[in-house]
Design an enzyme around this catalytic site. Structure first.
Site, short mmCIF file in Angstrom:
data_model
loop_
_atom_site.label_atom_id
_atom_site.label_comp_id
_atom_site.label_asym_id
_atom_site.label_seq_id
_atom_site.Cartn_x
_atom_site.Cartn_y
_atom_site.Cartn_z
N TYR A 1 -11.58 -9.36 10.99
CA TYR A 1 -12.89 -10.17 10.71
C TYR A 1 -12.55 -11.67 10.84
O TYR A 1 -13.52 -12.39 10.29
CB TYR A 1 -13.46 -9.72 9.39
CG TYR A 1 -12.52 -9.95 8.09
CD1 TYR A 1 -11.91 -8.58 8.04
CD2 TYR A 1 -12.61 -10.84 7.39
CE1 TYR A 1 -10.99 -8.80 6.79
CE2 TYR A 1 -11.71 -10.99 6.46
CZ TYR A 1 -10.87 -10.04 5.89
OH TYR A 1 -10.36 -10.02 4.81
N LYS A 11 0.84 -1.46 -0.04
CA LYS A 11 0.04 0.02 0.03
C LYS A 11 0.66 1.28 0.10
O LYS A 11 0.31 2.22 -0.44
CB LYS A 11 -0.94 0.14 1.22
CG LYS A 11 -2.15 -1.22 1.11
CD LYS A 11 -3.13 -0.78 2.22
CE LYS A 11 -4.00 -2.15 2.02
NZ LYS A 11 -5.11 -1.91 3.11
#
Ligand code: ATR
Length: 291
Positions: A228, A70
């Site tokens: 998650y 990123k």
């Protein structure tokens, strides 16, 4: 059917084999009858700019960028969106004249996930756990959304101080209050929205939370874990045990994908369609809760 008109999108990362993003984008394309296919691209560190330039030359419509690329991807783009620049991380590439423009949809994705759960940020007192890449981005989101105060706690407090300074310089907001993780008993006696942005509790380290003391969780009315996998983290269990509401990060993943899809295809994805794709993601993850 893939044919001569099919547009290609994809995600570059390393590893990228476990990504959930193809499930999001291919479901959106199918439901919106777009002739588009989304695939994973395994790209080595040092090759990211070359991959991005090649993708542009191949007329790839849009790319996502995941860990660990990123930051490195910024070398391969021709323009960067203001929010992505502040955050210092790009996860979405959109075609412009002459190359890709970099965006960050992770943070708008978190915000949209919170809105969809009726969680407010504006004017809230927030506890932010962590000071890594994810927490840093959340700190900028908090500043942008005018939270009252962010008590930002991390094992190494020096990292939080640096982020607080950068947020001050880049946004003019003085909202970040740096604290050492172990100083959590000093938090003013209020009720907080807590955002869990450390890697503690991530699969396979499921039995741990970054703060295990139950007394801490009395102060939390809502806990949002960016993790998650698992979908019911120790942090979430501790929040719920003290009467708070708790959420995992799958909706953030969903909405960062939806916002990228919207940028690429110049469409707006309605909430009922977002809900349908969320059900697909939950099924793939084996999640049965309502969160
Ligand atoms: P990401 O990109 O997901 O944010 P990261 O940049 O590696 O990942 O950041 C990991 C975060 O989890 C950091 O805030 C880290 O704390 P330090 O900055 O003090 O290292 C936190 N973290 C990881 N393991 C931890 C542990 N055992 N106890 C407390 N915090 C931990």
């Amino acid at each position: 059917m893939i044919d001569g008109h099919t547009r290609v999108c994809g995600v570059i990362g390393n590893p990228v084999e476990h990504t959930m993003s193809p499930a999001i984008h291919n479901a959106l394309a199918e439901k919106l009858s777009h002739n588009l296919v989304y695939v994973p691209f395994h790209v080595e560190t040092g090759e990211v700019a070359a991959a991005v330039k090649g993708a542009y030359a191949l007329n790839v419509l849009g790319m996502n960028v995941t860990v660990p690329h990123k930051k490195e991807v910024m070398e391969g783009i021709v323009e960067i969106d203001a929010l992505a620049e502040k955050i210092g991380a790009v996860n979405t590439l959109v075609r412009t004249k002459g190359g890709f423009k970099g965006y960050n949809t992770d943070m708008p994705g978190l915000y949209r996930a919170m809105c969809s759960e009726n969680i407010r940020m504006e004017g809230e007192d927030v506890i932010l756990l962590g000071a890594g890449g994810a927490a840093r981005a959340v700190a900028f989101l908090c500043a942008e959304k005018n939270v009252a105060k962010v008590y930002m706690l991390n094992r190494s407090v020096e990292k939080v101080r640096m982020i607080a300074q950068e947020v001050r310089e880049k946004t003019g907001k003085e909202c970040i209050c740096p604290m050492a993780l172990s100083d959590y008993p000093d938090l003013p006696d209020k009720k907080y929205l807590a955002i869990q942005a450390t890697s503690v509790g991530l699969f396979p380290d499921e039995d741990r939370a970054v703060i295990e003391d139950e007394a801490f969780y009395k102060k939390i009315h809502t806990g949002f874990d960016l993790i998650y996998r698992p979908s019911n983290t120790k942090f979430m269990k501790l929040v719920r045990a003290r009467g708070g509401k708790a959420y995992h990060g799958l909706k953030m993943l969903l909405y960062q994908g939806i916002i990228a899809y919207e940028l690429w295809n110049k469409v707006s994805v309605p909430e009922d369609l977002a809900g349908e794709v969320y059900e697909i993601l939950k099924e793939k993850m084996g999640i049965k809760d309502e969160g």
